[in-house]
Design an enzyme around this catalytic site. Structure first.
Site: not given
Length: 291
Positions: A103, A105, A107
């Site tokens: 993953e 990310d 955010e």
């Protein structure tokens, strides 16, 4: 999908990468994405050019790309939740599936009205994270749309905000450092509640009287290798216009911008967290200062 854990299959898998489709989708959300959760809280508007995600006390919302990719550049223009967005998390990221997933990310952690947004970044490898870096933004991301980009190629991962690099994660695979090169990933975008940790470590909770919280997305573009495809071409060298991502690294200008971001706006870096790693920093932290 073949078992990519087999050492004999991996060269075949890598070869097939460069026989896959270079997709350049400046797309239509009706065609390019599937609703992940939230039902009516995911609204596709303006003929497929805009998506809004809504969060209330019952549920958040999210969508993901129909295609899987193994390397590419992924762009999204986003306008984040305005006002008192404490406890909310708006995301744009890449992920594979399963307990040993990879993953990448981005955010965006909500805030009390007037406080700056925090951009929380992470790289998760084989289901293990712990590679966080966090930054403040140098503008108000709720007033207008801004461009957020993920460049992922065999050399490095570059995260950019309005074309300014905020983070680089190098491929040190030859030095025994894991890198996300063995699993195709989809693009994800979500809006959800994380009041237990998102704002000031969970000290500031979500004010549900302000709901629904709304984040907006447009301008999704994936210039990337679609997985799998045996009839199309994904060249590994001499990138053509629009495919420069295949060998993109930071030049002198990019490194100077990265230094500026790290000096002015970085608020956490796992590579300098000696309380977390009292004996020895992770190996990639010792290989390069640009992480």
């Amino acid at each position: 999908m073949p078992d990519m854990s087999s050492p004999r299959l991996f060269p075949i898998v890598l070869l097939s990468l460069f026989l896959c489709l270079v997709s350049a989708t400046a797309g239509n959300f009706y065609q390019d994405i599937d609703v992940l959760f939230g039902d009516w809280r995911t609204q596709i508007l303006q003929g497929g050019e805009l998506i809004t995600l809504s969060l209330d006390k019952a549920s958040g919302a999210g969508f993901r790309s129909k295609n899987e990719y193994l390397y590419g550049r992924f762009d999204m223009r986003m306008k984040l939740v305005g006002g008192d967005s404490a406890g909310t998390v708006t995301t744009f990221y890449m992920s594979s599936q399963g307990p040993t997933h990879n993953e990448i990310d981005l955010e965006f952690l909500g805030n009390s009205s007037g406080d700056p947004y925090v951009v929380h970044t992470n790289v998760i490898l084989q289901g293990k994270g712990g590679k966080e870096q966090e930054f403040y933004l140098w503008f108000d991301p709720t007033k207008d749309f801004h461009l957020y980009s993920i460049v992922w190629n065999p050399k490095n991962i570059i995260l950019l905000v309005d074309e300014v690099p905020i983070r680089v994660y190098r491929n040190w695979g030859t030095k025994g450092v894991r890198y996300p090169s063995d699993q195709p990933m989809k693009m994800y975008a979500t809006l959800w509640d994380a009041e237990d940790w998102a704002t000031q470590g969970g000290r500031v909770k979500t004010d549900w009287s302000k709901a629904p919280f709304i984040a907006s997305y447009k301008g999704y573009n994936a210039s990337a290798c679609v997985w799998p495809s045996s009839s199309s071409n994904c060249p590994s060298s001499s990138p053509t216009p629009g495919n420069e991502w295949q060998s993109q690294t930071l030049g002198v200008k990019g490194r100077n911008m990265l230094r500026w971001v790290q000096k002015k706006y970085m608020i956490y870096n796992y590579c300098t967290d000696f309380k977390r790693y009292p004996r020895r920093l992770p190996r990639e932290c010792r290989k390069s200062r640009f992480l």
